[in-house]
Design a protein around this motif. Structure first.
Motif, PDB file in Angstrom:
ATOM      1  N   ALA A 160       0.829  -1.211   0.000  1.00  0.00           N
ATOM      2  CA  ALA A 160       0.000   0.000   0.000  1.00  0.00           C
ATOM      3  C   ALA A 160       0.861   1.257   0.000  1.00  0.00           C
ATOM      4  CB  ALA A 160      -0.929  -0.005   1.216  1.00  0.00           C
ATOM      5  N   VAL A 161       2.024   1.183   0.691  1.00  0.00           N
ATOM      6  CA  VAL A 161       2.921   2.334   0.789  1.00  0.00           C
ATOM      7  C   VAL A 161       4.334   1.870   0.440  1.00  0.00           C
ATOM      8  CG1 VAL A 161       3.835   4.162   2.265  1.00  0.00           C
ATOM      9  CG2 VAL A 161       1.487   3.360   2.590  1.00  0.00           C
ATOM     10  N   VAL A 162       4.999   2.635  -0.426  1.00  0.00           N
ATOM     11  CA  VAL A 162       6.370   2.332  -0.829  1.00  0.00           C
ATOM     12  C   VAL A 162       7.267   3.479  -0.378  1.00  0.00           C
ATOM     13  CG1 VAL A 162       7.931   1.972  -2.781  1.00  0.00           C
ATOM     14  CG2 VAL A 162       5.640   0.973  -2.810  1.00  0.00           C
ATOM     15  N   ASP A 201      11.155   8.156 -12.702  1.00  0.00           N
ATOM     16  CA  ASP A 201      10.981   6.841 -13.326  1.00  0.00           C
ATOM     17  C   ASP A 201      10.248   5.876 -12.400  1.00  0.00           C
ATOM     18  OD1 ASP A 201      12.238   7.758 -15.555  1.00  0.00           O
ATOM     19  OD2 ASP A 201      14.179   6.847 -15.118  1.00  0.00           O
ATOM     20  N   VAL A 202      10.621   5.878 -11.126  1.00  0.00           N
ATOM     21  CA  VAL A 202       9.995   4.945 -10.185  1.00  0.00           C
ATOM     22  C   VAL A 202       8.536   5.319  -9.955  1.00  0.00           C
ATOM     23  CG1 VAL A 202       9.999   4.077  -7.818  1.00  0.00           C
ATOM     24  CG2 VAL A 202      12.161   4.363  -9.036  1.00  0.00           C
ATOM     25  N   VAL A 203       8.277   6.581  -9.639  1.00  0.00           N
ATOM     26  CA  VAL A 203       6.920   6.998  -9.283  1.00  0.00           C
ATOM     27  C   VAL A 203       5.968   6.888 -10.465  1.00  0.00           C
ATOM     28  CG1 VAL A 203       5.517   8.932  -8.484  1.00  0.00           C
ATOM     29  CG2 VAL A 203       7.745   8.497  -7.430  1.00  0.00           C
ATOM     30  N   VAL A 204       6.377   7.424 -11.614  1.00  0.00           N
ATOM     31  CA  VAL A 204       5.489   7.434 -12.780  1.00  0.00           C
ATOM     32  C   VAL A 204       5.191   6.013 -13.260  1.00  0.00           C
ATOM     33  CG1 VAL A 204       5.303   8.116 -15.200  1.00  0.00           C
ATOM     34  CG2 VAL A 204       6.144   9.748 -13.500  1.00  0.00           C
ATOM     35  N   LEU A 226      -1.176   3.531  -5.748  1.00  0.00           N
ATOM     36  CA  LEU A 226       0.021   3.355  -4.926  1.00  0.00           C
ATOM     37  C   LEU A 226       0.431   4.681  -4.273  1.00  0.00           C
ATOM     38  CD1 LEU A 226       2.192   1.299  -4.090  1.00  0.00           C
ATOM     39  CD2 LEU A 226       3.528   2.057  -6.052  1.00  0.00           C
ATOM     40  N   ARG A 227       0.808   4.610  -2.983  1.00  0.00           N
ATOM     41  CA  ARG A 227       1.248   5.799  -2.245  1.00  0.00           C
ATOM     42  C   ARG A 227       2.744   5.679  -1.937  1.00  0.00           C
ATOM     43  NH1 ARG A 227       1.152   7.622   3.196  1.00  0.00           N
ATOM     44  NH2 ARG A 227       0.225   5.668   3.923  1.00  0.00           N
ATOM     45  N   PHE A 228       3.450   6.813  -2.013  1.00  0.00           N
ATOM     46  CA  PHE A 228       4.896   6.838  -1.796  1.00  0.00           C
ATOM     47  C   PHE A 228       5.235   7.697  -0.576  1.00  0.00           C
ATOM     48  CE2 PHE A 228       5.043   5.403  -6.171  1.00  0.00           C
ATOM     49  CZ  PHE A 228       6.169   4.602  -6.204  1.00  0.00           C
ATOM     50  N   GLU A 229       6.243   7.250   0.155  1.00  0.00           N
ATOM     51  CA  GLU A 229       6.914   8.065   1.173  1.00  0.00           C
ATOM     52  C   GLU A 229       8.310   8.348   0.618  1.00  0.00           C
ATOM     53  OE1 GLU A 229       6.281   9.516   4.024  1.00  0.00           O
ATOM     54  OE2 GLU A 229       4.155   8.960   4.045  1.00  0.00           O
ATOM     55  N   ILE A 230       8.544   9.576   0.130  1.00  0.00           N
ATOM     56  CA  ILE A 230       9.771   9.904  -0.594  1.00  0.00           C
ATOM     57  C   ILE A 230      10.723  10.679   0.309  1.00  0.00           C
ATOM     58  CG2 ILE A 230      10.731  11.089  -2.603  1.00  0.00           C
ATOM     59  CD1 ILE A 230       8.053  10.674  -3.999  1.00  0.00           C
ATOM     60  N   ARG A 231      11.979  10.243   0.315  1.00  0.00           N
ATOM     61  CA  ARG A 231      13.040  10.948   1.035  1.00  0.00           C
ATOM     62  C   ARG A 231      14.100  11.345   0.013  1.00  0.00           C
ATOM     63  NH1 ARG A 231       9.374  10.513   3.700  1.00  0.00           N
ATOM     64  NH2 ARG A 231       9.135   9.791   5.864  1.00  0.00           N
ATOM     65  N   GLU A 232      14.193  12.654  -0.259  1.00  0.00           N
ATOM     66  CA  GLU A 232      15.178  13.156  -1.216  1.00  0.00           C
ATOM     67  C   GLU A 232      16.456  13.488  -0.465  1.00  0.00           C
ATOM     68  OE1 GLU A 232      13.331  16.446  -3.162  1.00  0.00           O
ATOM     69  OE2 GLU A 232      12.202  15.171  -4.548  1.00  0.00           O
ATOM     70  N   VAL A 233      17.542  12.828  -0.866  1.00  0.00           N
ATOM     71  CA  VAL A 233      18.819  12.960  -0.157  1.00  0.00           C
ATOM     72  C   VAL A 233      19.942  13.077  -1.190  1.00  0.00           C
ATOM     73  CG1 VAL A 233      18.017  11.639   1.843  1.00  0.00           C
ATOM     74  CG2 VAL A 233      19.099  10.442  -0.066  1.00  0.00           C
ATOM     75  N   ALA A 234      21.136  13.321  -0.674  1.00  0.00           N
ATOM     76  CA  ALA A 234      22.322  13.287  -1.541  1.00  0.00           C
ATOM     77  C   ALA A 234      22.637  11.834  -1.872  1.00  0.00           C
ATOM     78  CB  ALA A 234      23.498  13.941  -0.842  1.00  0.00           C
ATOM     79  N   VAL A 235      22.810  11.534  -3.144  1.00  0.00           N
ATOM     80  CA  VAL A 235      23.105  10.168  -3.561  1.00  0.00           C
ATOM     81  C   VAL A 235      24.518  10.024  -4.114  1.00  0.00           C
ATOM     82  CG1 VAL A 235      20.709   9.499  -3.958  1.00  0.00           C
ATOM     83  CG2 VAL A 235      21.991  10.640  -5.775  1.00  0.00           C
ATOM     84  N   PRO A 243      15.830   2.058 -12.310  1.00  0.00           N
ATOM     85  CA  PRO A 243      14.660   2.511 -11.543  1.00  0.00           C
ATOM     86  C   PRO A 243      13.336   2.071 -12.159  1.00  0.00           C
ATOM     87  CG  PRO A 243      16.295   4.263 -11.635  1.00  0.00           C
ATOM     88  CD  PRO A 243      16.787   3.178 -12.539  1.00  0.00           C
ATOM     89  N   THR A 244      13.261   2.049 -13.479  1.00  0.00           N
ATOM     90  CA  THR A 244      12.036   1.588 -14.137  1.00  0.00           C
ATOM     91  C   THR A 244      11.785   0.118 -13.833  1.00  0.00           C
ATOM     92  OG1 THR A 244      12.339   3.200 -15.920  1.00  0.00           O
ATOM     93  CG2 THR A 244      10.870   1.346 -16.362  1.00  0.00           C
ATOM     94  N   ASP A 245      12.842  -0.678 -13.835  1.00  0.00           N
ATOM     95  CA  ASP A 245      12.710  -2.092 -13.490  1.00  0.00           C
ATOM     96  C   ASP A 245      12.243  -2.248 -12.047  1.00  0.00           C
ATOM     97  OD1 ASP A 245      13.023  -4.928 -13.747  1.00  0.00           O
ATOM     98  OD2 ASP A 245      14.895  -4.753 -12.643  1.00  0.00           O
ATOM     99  N   ALA A 246      12.706  -1.380 -11.152  1.00  0.00           N
ATOM    100  CA  ALA A 246      12.248  -1.420  -9.763  1.00  0.00           C
ATOM    101  C   ALA A 246      10.752  -1.152  -9.677  1.00  0.00           C
ATOM    102  CB  ALA A 246      13.018  -0.393  -8.932  1.00  0.00           C
ATOM    103  N   ALA A 247      10.271  -0.190 -10.469  1.00  0.00           N
ATOM    104  CA  ALA A 247       8.835   0.112 -10.475  1.00  0.00           C
ATOM    105  C   ALA A 247       8.027  -1.107 -10.923  1.00  0.00           C
ATOM    106  CB  ALA A 247       8.555   1.300 -11.389  1.00  0.00           C
TER     107      ALA A 247
END
Length: 416
Positions: A153-155, A168-171, A180-189, A269-273
């Motif tokens: 339910a939540v990713v 890519d992941v969200v769309v 689908l609902r997302f909890e997004i954490r934007e960080v330095a990668v 990322p698309t494959d992860a989605a």
């Protein structure tokens, strides 16, 4: 009378509020202490380089590759020029430097006399060594990996700020499953803060009970760009994550250690989605096909049962049910007639036998003898008198006749 000069404490422990050290003395002692330190090799990332033409010194900032710590380094331009590879901001370097303390401004810095870029080969060798160490601890074992949920339910999503990987992941995931609902954490990668920020985001999402799966995604990059994802601290943080973890880092040919510790490695990322949620259209098609197969199976079974029922109904016993009963009725009637005939014959025969036995019984019965005028004498004890000696004069006897009984008295016995 002049006041005697105040005696300054020799050691820091001897200072008091009434007898403090002057700031110049503290700075001097710190400078003396640091001057006694020998030169040291230091590793870090060069995040800022200030090199002015004609200046006698160049300044750069050396940041730790994991923690948020940095120091200023002074270096002679000839040291920079002696480097085998051109040095630019973001380079991973090792520096041979002497710690110095500038007492006038109270700043600590490093004076470098050697500066070397850490080559890709050396970085890969370090990663390979760490890989063997972590593998020996079992962090990459298949038994540790857990299955991803079928429909979370939540990713949780850890990604760069406004990155294409996030898009890519969200769309793609929402295209497959719109709710689908997302909890997004934007960080330095990438860079010096990546390990700290990604580890913190993982811990935060892992602690959220609503998050059922976590995706760590970033686009491709060079070996140095992906170094944070082969950092031991981050790899261990991923291993400690209890929520199913998907790694979508770099390209398919990139293999940072984070990929090995994750529960599932996505090539992009698309494959992860595609992996974290099913395709609603595909599920509908599958459901439609399943329903059609069920309907076909039911129709086939109905046809088979209808054919069997028709075959049963065509049998004579079901076509004319009374025919079998009529035949059985005739058999029952014949059997009853034969039984009556046999019973009558047997009864008549038994009656004849009974009459014969009755005649023989009468002939042998004492009653037949009595009917011819004879009598049977019995004493009062019921004994049958058979001879004159059995009685005495005056005895009363019972005489049994054919038509009754008499009581007689013995008058005497005749002479022999």
């Amino acid at each position: 009378m002049t006041e005697a000069p105040r005696r300054v404490a020799d050691r820091a422990l001897e200072t008091t509020a009434e007898n403090p050290w002057p700031l110049r003395l503290l700075s001097s002692k710190m400078s003396q202490y640091i001057d006694r330190m020998p030169p040291v090799w230091v590793e870090g990332q060069m995040v800022q380089l200030n090199r002015r033409p004609g200046a006698g010194l160049a300044f750069l900032t050396l940041r730790d590759t994991v923690a948020d710590m940095s120091l200023t380094v002074t270096v002679h331009p000839r040291v920079l020029e002696a480097s085998a590879a051109p040095l630019a901001e973001g380079a991973h370097v090792v520096v041979h430097a002497k710690p110095t303390f500038w007492a006038k401004r109270g700043t600590l810095q490093l004076e470098a006399d050697q500066l070397r870029a850490v080559g890709v080969g050396e970085l890969l060798a370090r990663i390979e060594h760490l890989k063997r160490v972590l593998a020996a601890e079992g962090l990459f074992d298949a038994e540790r990996k857990v299955a991803l949920p079928f429909l979370p339910a939540v990713v949780g999503l850890v990604c760069g700020r406004e990155s294409k990987a996030e898009h890519d992941v969200v769309v793609n995931a929402r295209a497959r499953w719109p709710g689908l609902r997302f909890e997004i954490r934007e960080v330095a990668v990438q860079g010096g803060r990546a390990v700290e920020e990604v580890s913190a985001a993982l811990a935060e999402l892992d602690a959220d009970p609503a998050v059922e799966v976590i995706v760590v995604a970033r686009g491709g990059g060079g070996v140095e760009d992906l170094l944070p994802f082969s950092n031991e601290t981050l790899v261990r943080a991923a291993a400690d994550c209890r929520t199913p973890l998907v790694s979508a880092i770099g390209h398919e040919t990139d293999t940072p250690l984070f990929d090995l510790v994750a529960d599932y490695r996505a090539s992009t990322p698309t494959d992860a989605a595609r992996r974290i949620v099913p395709d609603v259209a595909e599920q509908r098609r599958g459901l439609t096909l399943s329903l059609e197969r069920v309907r076909h199976a039911i129709r086939s079974r109905l046809r088979v049962e209808e054919d069997r029922l028709a075959a049963l109904r065509s049998r004579p016993v079901l076509a004319d049910p009374h025919a079998l009963l009529d035949r059985r009725s005739e058999d029952v009637t014949a059997a009853l007639t034969a039984a009556r005939r046999a019973f009558t014959w047997r009864l008549e025969r038994a009656t004849g036998d009974l009459d014969g036995h009755r005649g023989r019984l009468r002939a042998l019965s004492p009653a037949a003898t009595l009917s011819r005028g004879y009598a049977v004498l019995r004493t009062h004890d019921g004994e049958v008198v058979r001879a004159p000696d059995d009685v005495d004069a005056g005895d009363q006897l019972e005489a049994m006749l054919a038509e009754g009984r008499l009581v007689v008295e013995v008058q005497g016995t005749p002479p022999p």
